[in-house]
Design an enzyme around this catalytic site. Structure first.
Site, short mmCIF file in Angstrom:
data_model
loop_
_atom_site.label_atom_id
_atom_site.label_comp_id
_atom_site.label_asym_id
_atom_site.label_seq_id
_atom_site.Cartn_x
_atom_site.Cartn_y
_atom_site.Cartn_z
N TYR A 153 -2.11 6.94 1.00
CA TYR A 153 -2.40 5.59 1.06
C TYR A 153 -3.03 5.54 2.53
O TYR A 153 -2.28 5.28 3.38
CB TYR A 153 -1.16 4.90 0.70
CG TYR A 153 -1.21 3.25 0.62
CD1 TYR A 153 -2.53 2.62 0.87
CD2 TYR A 153 -0.19 2.48 0.46
CE1 TYR A 153 -2.69 1.33 0.56
CE2 TYR A 153 -0.27 1.17 0.21
CZ TYR A 153 -1.49 0.48 0.28
OH TYR A 153 -1.36 -1.11 0.16
N LYS A 209 -5.80 6.12 -1.94
CA LYS A 209 -6.04 4.82 -2.12
C LYS A 209 -6.56 4.42 -0.77
O LYS A 209 -6.07 4.58 -0.01
CB LYS A 209 -4.74 4.07 -2.63
CG LYS A 209 -4.71 2.65 -2.59
CD LYS A 209 -3.54 2.01 -2.78
CE LYS A 209 -3.48 0.45 -2.92
NZ LYS A 209 -2.22 -0.33 -2.99
#
Length: 301
Positions: free
Chosen positions: A144, A172
């Protein structure tokens, strides 16, 4: 590794993944029945991935036990109809490994792992944190990259090194750094996911595989339709659908309220499980909710 920018079949964390809210009851306790119903609804409406306990899932204010129970409930509700990815973000590497193992025991199919927030470690320390958590289970890991919240940017060279780990499979992307994203896509087989809804189509056009969408809580069909059109070979249609979503994306993500607040406001207005947000977040008022609903209806036309 060399990337062809083709979409893995299937992508490791789904393609149209939703950053699902964590439903609470009126008294602020977890609504696990509501989580089951919401997850089933989102899958029925086109989401093939569900990411739990991320930013939109209010992970900073849920306990370890609540996170594990949420994974169990959602896995029970959707089975193998969607890939369930559990957020295990924390500033403590040891705690992160504990969260990862608990998510694996609960049935998660993947992990969402971020650099340690607040302490702002250097690149090698951040990479060590991420590798250590990836080593803790047999699950695939989605990194992330969200420096606006963690305070740590994952440099392109760091991502290239992390891509060599056998279980680090995706990113992400909330870094707002198109050059970095393009460099990593060109040099690795990492599956990239747009983590900011306004970037779903632009990133797909350069090789991302899909999205982890907050907006999909309220508009799952509309979010999926953008990717469906692009992958069907109709970029003009994809562009039209993407641009139709932009006012809703702006209302939900750039209107002064966090995505957890706006997503819950819309879900509650739609009669779907969501409930209140937990402090320090504050619920959207009636005027904001009305504006959000108007934007949603326009996006659905």
């Amino acid at each position: 590794m060399t990337s062809t920018n083709s979409v893995p079949s299937p992508p490791p964390f789904g393609r149209t993944a939703v950053a699902m809210v964590t439903p609470f009851r009126a008294d602020g306790t977890p609504d696990l029945d509501g989580a089951r119903r919401l997850a089933a609804h989102l899958v029925a409406e086109g989401c093939d991935g569900i990411v739990l306990s991320g930013t939109t899932g209010e992970s900073p204010t849920t306990t370890d036990a609540e996170k594990e129970a949420l994974v169990r409930a959602v896995v029970e509700a959707v089975g193998d109809r969607a890939r369930i990815t559990a957020g295990v973000g924390t500033g403590d590497t040891r705690h992160g490994t504990e969260l990862a193992r608990a998510a694996e025991r609960a049935g998660a199919g993947g992990l969402l792992v971020l650099p340690p927030p607040y302490s702002r470690p250097g690149q090698e320390a951040a990479a060590h944190h991420l590798r250590t958590i990836a080593d803790a289970t047999g699950l695939p890991v989605m990194l992330y990259d969200i420096p606006g919240r963690t305070g740590t940017t994952l440099a392109a060279d760091t991502l290239l090194r992390l891509a060599e780990h056998p279980r680090i499979r995706g990113v992400k992307d909330c870094a707002y750094d198109l050059m970095k994203t393009a460099k990593v896509l060109a040099a690795t087989d990492l599956a990239y996911y747009a983590g900011c809804d306004e970037q779903t189509l632009p990133l797909r056009a350069i090789g991302a595989v899909g999205c982890v969408s907050t907006v999909a809580n309220a508009a799952p069909r509309e979010v999926r339709a953008v990717l469906d059109a692009y992958d069907a070979g109709d970029p003009a249609k994809a562009t039209r659908r993407h641009l139709r979503l932009v006012p809703l994306i702006e209302a939900m993500m750039d209107g002064g309220h966090p995505g957890a607040v706006t997503a819950k406001a819309l879900l509650n207005a739609l009669g779907l499980p969501a409930g209140p947000v937990r402090a320090p977040l504050l619920a959207a008022g009636p005027e904001v909710t009305s504006e959000l609903m108007a934007a949603l209806k326009a996006a659905q036309q």
